[in-house]
Design a protein around this motif. Structure first.
Motif, PDB file in Angstrom:
ATOM      1  N   LEU A 205      28.377  39.035  42.359  1.00 26.48           N
ATOM      2  CA  LEU A 205      28.580  40.155  43.279  1.00 26.48           C
ATOM      3  C   LEU A 205      27.435  41.170  43.146  1.00 26.48           C
ATOM      4  O   LEU A 205      26.879  41.636  44.135  1.00 26.48           O
ATOM      5  CB  LEU A 205      29.924  40.828  43.002  1.00 26.48           C
ATOM      6  N   GLN A 206      27.068  41.458  41.889  1.00 27.26           N
ATOM      7  CA  GLN A 206      25.980  42.408  41.635  1.00 27.26           C
ATOM      8  C   GLN A 206      24.675  42.000  42.291  1.00 27.26           C
ATOM      9  O   GLN A 206      23.893  42.825  42.730  1.00 27.26           O
ATOM     10  CB  GLN A 206      25.723  42.500  40.125  1.00 27.26           C
ATOM     11  N   HIS A 207      24.469  40.671  42.327  1.00 23.44           N
ATOM     12  CA  HIS A 207      23.201  40.180  42.880  1.00 23.44           C
ATOM     13  C   HIS A 207      23.327  39.774  44.347  1.00 23.44           C
ATOM     14  O   HIS A 207      22.446  39.081  44.869  1.00 23.44           O
ATOM     15  CB  HIS A 207      22.698  38.991  42.051  1.00 23.44           C
ATOM     16  N   ASN A 208      24.392  40.208  44.972  1.00 21.22           N
ATOM     17  CA  ASN A 208      24.641  39.886  46.393  1.00 21.22           C
ATOM     18  C   ASN A 208      24.689  38.384  46.673  1.00 21.22           C
ATOM     19  O   ASN A 208      24.484  37.950  47.808  1.00 21.22           O
ATOM     20  CB  ASN A 208      23.589  40.520  47.310  1.00 21.22           C
ATOM     21  N   ILE A 209      24.922  37.635  45.634  1.00 21.32           N
ATOM     22  CA  ILE A 209      25.034  36.175  45.809  1.00 21.32           C
ATOM     23  C   ILE A 209      26.492  35.825  46.080  1.00 21.32           C
ATOM     24  O   ILE A 209      26.808  34.997  46.929  1.00 21.32           O
ATOM     25  CB  ILE A 209      24.512  35.448  44.549  1.00 21.32           C
ATOM     26  N   GLY A 210      27.349  36.487  45.365  1.00 18.54           N
ATOM     27  CA  GLY A 210      28.779  36.228  45.511  1.00 18.54           C
ATOM     28  C   GLY A 210      29.445  37.294  46.362  1.00 18.54           C
ATOM     29  O   GLY A 210      28.783  38.018  47.112  1.00 18.54           O
ATOM     30  N   THR A 211      30.748  37.374  46.225  1.00 22.09           N
ATOM     31  CA  THR A 211      31.487  38.293  47.078  1.00 22.09           C
ATOM     32  C   THR A 211      32.584  38.965  46.262  1.00 22.09           C
ATOM     33  O   THR A 211      32.920  38.499  45.171  1.00 22.09           O
ATOM     34  CB  THR A 211      32.076  37.538  48.281  1.00 22.09           C
ATOM     35  N   ASP A 212      33.138  40.012  46.806  1.00 22.41           N
ATOM     36  CA  ASP A 212      34.209  40.713  46.104  1.00 22.41           C
ATOM     37  C   ASP A 212      35.532  39.989  46.338  1.00 22.41           C
ATOM     38  O   ASP A 212      36.087  40.018  47.431  1.00 22.41           O
ATOM     39  CB  ASP A 212      34.289  42.150  46.615  1.00 22.41           C
ATOM     40  N   LEU A 213      36.013  39.326  45.302  1.00 23.95           N
ATOM     41  CA  LEU A 213      37.223  38.515  45.453  1.00 23.95           C
ATOM     42  C   LEU A 213      38.465  39.380  45.662  1.00 23.95           C
ATOM     43  O   LEU A 213      39.453  38.925  46.240  1.00 23.95           O
ATOM     44  CB  LEU A 213      37.393  37.607  44.235  1.00 23.95           C
ATOM     45  N   GLU A 214      38.406  40.634  45.192  1.00 25.77           N
ATOM     46  CA  GLU A 214      39.536  41.542  45.408  1.00 25.77           C
ATOM     47  C   GLU A 214      39.756  41.790  46.900  1.00 25.77           C
ATOM     48  O   GLU A 214      40.877  41.948  47.357  1.00 25.77           O
ATOM     49  CB  GLU A 214      39.306  42.880  44.694  1.00 25.77           C
ATOM     50  N   GLN A 215      38.648  41.828  47.630  1.00 28.48           N
ATOM     51  CA  GLN A 215      38.757  42.001  49.085  1.00 28.48           C
ATOM     52  C   GLN A 215      39.367  40.770  49.732  1.00 28.48           C
ATOM     53  O   GLN A 215      40.166  40.869  50.660  1.00 28.48           O
ATOM     54  CB  GLN A 215      37.377  42.236  49.684  1.00 28.48           C
ATOM     55  N   ILE A 216      38.950  39.619  49.215  1.00 28.56           N
ATOM     56  CA  ILE A 216      39.494  38.364  49.747  1.00 28.56           C
ATOM     57  C   ILE A 216      40.997  38.316  49.507  1.00 28.56           C
ATOM     58  O   ILE A 216      41.759  37.838  50.347  1.00 28.56           O
ATOM     59  CB  ILE A 216      38.786  37.157  49.101  1.00 28.56           C
ATOM     60  N   ARG A 217      41.421  38.856  48.380  1.00 29.52           N
ATOM     61  CA  ARG A 217      42.835  38.794  48.028  1.00 29.52           C
ATOM     62  C   ARG A 217      43.735  39.403  49.124  1.00 29.52           C
ATOM     63  O   ARG A 217      44.772  38.851  49.477  1.00 29.52           O
ATOM     64  CB  ARG A 217      43.096  39.520  46.707  1.00 29.52           C
ATOM     65  N   ALA A 218      43.275  40.533  49.667  1.00 33.07           N
ATOM     66  CA  ALA A 218      44.086  41.196  50.696  1.00 33.07           C
ATOM     67  C   ALA A 218      44.213  40.322  51.947  1.00 33.07           C
ATOM     68  O   ALA A 218      45.306  40.159  52.495  1.00 33.07           O
ATOM     69  CB  ALA A 218      43.464  42.550  51.043  1.00 33.07           C
ATOM     70  N   ASP A 219      43.091  39.758  52.357  1.00 31.07           N
ATOM     71  CA  ASP A 219      43.124  38.881  53.538  1.00 31.07           C
ATOM     72  C   ASP A 219      43.939  37.615  53.272  1.00 31.07           C
ATOM     73  O   ASP A 219      44.652  37.124  54.137  1.00 31.07           O
ATOM     74  CB  ASP A 219      41.700  38.459  53.937  1.00 31.07           C
ATOM     75  N   TRP A 220      43.785  37.119  52.057  1.00 35.12           N
ATOM     76  CA  TRP A 220      44.518  35.905  51.670  1.00 35.12           C
ATOM     77  C   TRP A 220      46.022  36.147  51.769  1.00 35.12           C
ATOM     78  O   TRP A 220      46.770  35.329  52.276  1.00 35.12           O
ATOM     79  CB  TRP A 220      44.120  35.509  50.237  1.00 35.12           C
ATOM     80  N   LYS A 221      46.403  37.312  51.291  1.00 35.46           N
ATOM     81  CA  LYS A 221      47.813  37.693  51.301  1.00 35.46           C
ATOM     82  C   LYS A 221      48.341  37.758  52.736  1.00 35.46           C
ATOM     83  O   LYS A 221      49.416  37.243  53.040  1.00 35.46           O
ATOM     84  CB  LYS A 221      47.931  39.066  50.622  1.00 35.46           C
ATOM     85  N   LEU A 222      47.546  38.355  53.603  1.00 37.31           N
ATOM     86  CA  LEU A 222      47.941  38.462  55.012  1.00 37.31           C
ATOM     87  C   LEU A 222      48.125  37.095  55.658  1.00 37.31           C
ATOM     88  O   LEU A 222      49.125  36.818  56.310  1.00 37.31           O
ATOM     89  CB  LEU A 222      46.870  39.229  55.801  1.00 37.31           C
ATOM     90  N   ARG A 223      47.134  36.254  55.449  1.00 37.68           N
ATOM     91  CA  ARG A 223      47.167  34.945  56.099  1.00 37.68           C
ATOM     92  C   ARG A 223      48.278  34.067  55.553  1.00 37.68           C
ATOM     93  O   ARG A 223      48.995  33.412  56.314  1.00 37.68           O
ATOM     94  CB  ARG A 223      45.842  34.212  55.896  1.00 37.68           C
ATOM     95  N   THR A 224      48.422  34.033  54.231  1.00 40.57           N
ATOM     96  CA  THR A 224      49.466  33.165  53.670  1.00 40.57           C
ATOM     97  C   THR A 224      50.838  33.695  54.066  1.00 40.57           C
ATOM     98  O   THR A 224      51.735  32.917  54.370  1.00 40.57           O
ATOM     99  CB  THR A 224      49.360  33.061  52.132  1.00 40.57           C
ATOM    100  N   SER A 225      50.989  35.023  54.099  1.00 33.50           N
ATOM    101  CA  SER A 225      52.294  35.590  54.478  1.00 33.50           C
ATOM    102  C   SER A 225      52.652  35.210  55.906  1.00 33.50           C
ATOM    103  O   SER A 225      53.805  34.858  56.197  1.00 33.50           O
ATOM    104  CB  SER A 225      52.278  37.115  54.353  1.00 33.50           C
ATOM    105  N   ALA A 226      51.666  35.272  56.793  1.00 40.22           N
ATOM    106  CA  ALA A 226      51.934  34.934  58.199  1.00 40.22           C
ATOM    107  C   ALA A 226      52.418  33.489  58.313  1.00 40.22           C
ATOM    108  O   ALA A 226      53.378  33.202  59.027  1.00 40.22           O
ATOM    109  CB  ALA A 226      50.681  35.151  59.038  1.00 40.22           C
ATOM    110  N   VAL A 227      51.749  32.602  57.594  1.00 43.97           N
ATOM    111  CA  VAL A 227      52.132  31.185  57.664  1.00 43.97           C
ATOM    112  C   VAL A 227      53.513  30.971  57.038  1.00 43.97           C
ATOM    113  O   VAL A 227      54.365  30.284  57.606  1.00 43.97           O
ATOM    114  CB  VAL A 227      51.074  30.298  56.972  1.00 43.97           C
ATOM    115  N   LEU A 228      53.735  31.578  55.889  1.00 50.33           N
ATOM    116  CA  LEU A 228      55.036  31.386  55.219  1.00 50.33           C
ATOM    117  C   LEU A 228      56.171  31.957  56.076  1.00 50.33           C
ATOM    118  O   LEU A 228      57.254  31.371  56.147  1.00 50.33           O
ATOM    119  CB  LEU A 228      55.026  32.041  53.830  1.00 50.33           C
ATOM    120  N   ASN A 229      55.898  33.070  56.737  1.00 50.43           N
ATOM    121  CA  ASN A 229      56.905  33.628  57.644  1.00 50.43           C
ATOM    122  C   ASN A 229      57.232  32.660  58.764  1.00 50.43           C
ATOM    123  O   ASN A 229      58.397  32.403  59.058  1.00 50.43           O
ATOM    124  CB  ASN A 229      56.409  34.949  58.256  1.00 50.43           C
TER     125      ASN A 229
END
Ligand SMILES: [Fe+2]
Ligand SMILES: [Fe+2]
Lengths: 273, 315
Positions: A205-229
């Motif tokens: 993340l520091q070297h702009n090679i990776g990404t902030d996984l904490e941000q992904i977590r929020a989107d992941w939660k949204l998407r999985t919740s929609a499908v599970l619903n």
């Protein structure tokens, strides 16, 4: 810098290899012929992604100084190659490391058990993976960005396929609802590790090679919740999350995956096939 | 038209080498024979996934693993085309599955042999897919249109498989002493079973005449077997491997190789269910089918629900 980049690349590659291995175990045993073909197709996609990533990691490894190469992996077989001054390739990375030098998440090494379990594992992983590869498109590392671009169409298909199956089984029969809910509950505790930043993720993340996984977590939660619903399933509470795989501490399952995967190279070392 | 003129119309198509399509009238015998043959062929494709699937997780490198996965997936695709062709004759896929599992419909006996080394992935591709091509190329012009069209697609892929198998053998033959030994051991085990894939000798093979007229068969078992031997002996020579037949000899007069007699006893024994893997192959197929039952039911239930919801919305 390269050492961290190798490790980061391997985290991605090992996930792909191991889930591909698991999916490939279904080949010839699927519940219906069309799905046998579909799941084998996905095994092939993951394997293809793993190969691209291993080839890149091997090229990075071959540029390191020999003393750095020696320290990177505990594998005697790899160290022998270094001592002989030989370059390594994709197969050396897949076939010669032991589990403590594998950096995949524990989720992907979980056994197939049944179709519901396989679907739940893919659903949790594919949803993450789609978000992750989308971010990887803008990686400062051109090779990783290029691999992400090449893979995104496949990853998108995987996510849609496993989401549709979650819905089909969740909203299918009484039995399928029960089975699907049970596996989602079981595997939920392995979902967290995908999005917990270890030192390698932080470096990337520091070297702009990776990404902030904490941000992904929020989107992941949204998407999985929609499908599970939509699947009429309960969303499990976020309780205890298992971690370790990304740092080389795995479940008991990975050892057996590797024993099978690496058998030929271990029994008949150093030959061309 | 009367039944008589239906028959005349059918005969005329046979005489003129024209295709019969699903909607055309056909004699009962013809329909039954085709269902049996196409179903057996389809079953062979999916049971055939098992001996090779056996090595997917253990392939010696990632490239070979990808090729093998794609190959076994192709076989599933072949099964799919063929089940569809058989369905066009009025039998359901579920019925065919049931008849496979009950043993009423057969699959090719070759898949009752075990794959016990990596070299078997080479030998199976080279010899088994090779023999399958010899058997199947003539079927690309068989009288039943849907079957013929399926065979055209299948044969194209089979020739890829054969080349890939041969390439595995070539790599082993050019490898270490151990690898050569592995390749030879595999050839020793697969040679005779491959010759048996063409079926019993012509003298013991009934129905051939009618099958020829229906273009379900265009060459006799012995003709195809001879053709296979002639081609394969040359390929083995290039590999530097020895065909395990002491009677194998070039015959100047016939322009063909003379060769020994396969152990037909073994062949009939395997047909009866006594091959090394008969029980296991069927058990594995049955298990996949039974364990998939709840999945198929769920998929059906879900699509029913969805349709009902749509209808409700529309109403
Ligand atoms: Fe095939
Ligand atoms: Fe084939």
């Amino acid at each position: 810098m390269s050492k961290e980049l190798i490790k980061y690349t391997l985290q991605i590659a090992d996930n792909a290899l191991v889930i591909g291995h698991r999916l490939s175990e279904w080949c010839g045993h699927g519940p219906v012929l069309e799905q046998d073909i579909a799941i084998t197709n996905m095994a092939l996609d993951h394997l293809g992604q793993a190969r691209n990533l291993y080839q890149y990691a091997a090229s990075l490894f071959n540029e390191l100084a020999p003393d750095e190469q020696m320290q990177l992996f505990a594998s005697t077989a790899l160290q022998n190659k270094v001592a002989e001054g030989k370059p390594i390739d994709e197969d050396d990375l897949a076939y010669l490391r032991d589990s403590w030098d594998f950096y995949n998440t524990m989720l992907v090494e979980m056994p197939n058990n049944d179709w519901a379990y396989t679907i739940a594992r893919s659903f949790i992983y594919d949803t993450y993976n789609h978000l992750f590869y989308t971010k990887l498109l803008s990686s400062a590392d051109e090779s990783l960005a290029a691999i992400a671009e090449k893979s995104l169409k496949e990853v998108d298909y995987h996510m849609r396929w496993s989401s549709e199956w979650v819905i089909r089984l969740g909203d299918g029969t009484e039995e399928s609802t029960r089975r699907m809910q049970a596996t989602i509950n079981d595997l939920w505790a392995y979902s967290g590790e995908l999005m917990i930043m270890n030192d390698t993720d932080k470096w990337a993340l520091q070297h702009n090679i990776g990404t902030d996984l904490e941000q992904i977590r929020a989107d992941w939660k949204l998407r999985t919740s929609a499908v599970l619903n939509e699947a009429t399933l309960q969303i499990p509470a976020d309780g205890w999350m298992h971690t370790g795989g990304k740092n080389g501490r795995h479940t008991e399952h990975l050892g057996y995956v590797l024993a099978e995967l690496q058998f030929m190279q271990r029994a008949y070392p150093g030959m061309a096939w | 038209m009367t039944v008589h003129s239906f028959q005349e119309h059918f005969d005329e198509k046979m005489d003129k080498d024209q295709a019969i399509e699903a909607k055309d009238w056909m004699p009962d015998d013809y329909r039954k024979t085709l269902i049996r043959q196409i179903a057996q062929h389809a079953h062979s494709e999916i049971v055939g996934m098992l001996p090779e699937g056996n090595w997917i997780t253990r392939a010696p490198n990632l490239r070979r693993k990808a090729i093998l996965l794609a190959k076994v997936q192709d076989e599933a695709g072949h099964g799919l085309y063929l089940y569809s062709a058989a369905e066009s004759l009025g039998i359901s896929r579920d019925d065919m599955m049931e008849q496979l599992h009950s043993g009423k419909q057969k699959y090719s006996s070759i898949f009752n042999y075990p794959t016990i080394s990596w070299a078997d992935m080479g030998a199976v591709g080279w010899l088994v897919d090779g023999a399958a091509i010899m058997n199947q190329v003539p079927l690309c012009r068989t009288s039943y249109g849907p079957y013929a069209r399926a065979m055209v697609r299948i044969c194209k892929e089979e020739s890829f498989h054969q080349r890939q198998g041969y390439e595995i053998m070539l790599t082993l033959a050019n490898g270490t002493e151990m690898q050569k030994k592995m390749a030879q051991d595999s050839l020793n085990r697969w040679w005779w079973p491959s010759l048996m894939m063409f079926g019993p000798p012509d003298a013991d093979s009934p129905h051939t005449e009618q099958s020829m007229r229906w273009r379900i068969k265009r060459f006799t078992n012995d003709e195809l077997r001879q053709r296979f031997v002639d081609v394969t002996v040359e390929q083995a020579r290039i590999l530097g491997l020895t065909i395990p037949d002491k009677d194998l000899k070039w015959n100047e007069a016939t322009g063909h190789y003379d060769f020994g007699t396969p152990d037909w006893n073994e062949f009939y024994n395997i047909l009866k269910g006594n091959g090394p893997c008969n029980k296991e192959r069927l058990d594995v197929r049955r298990k996949a089918w039974e364990e998939g039952q709840w999945v198929r039911e769920a998929a059906l239930a879900y699509s029913d629900k969805r349709r009902q919801r749509k209808e409700k919305k529309a109403a």
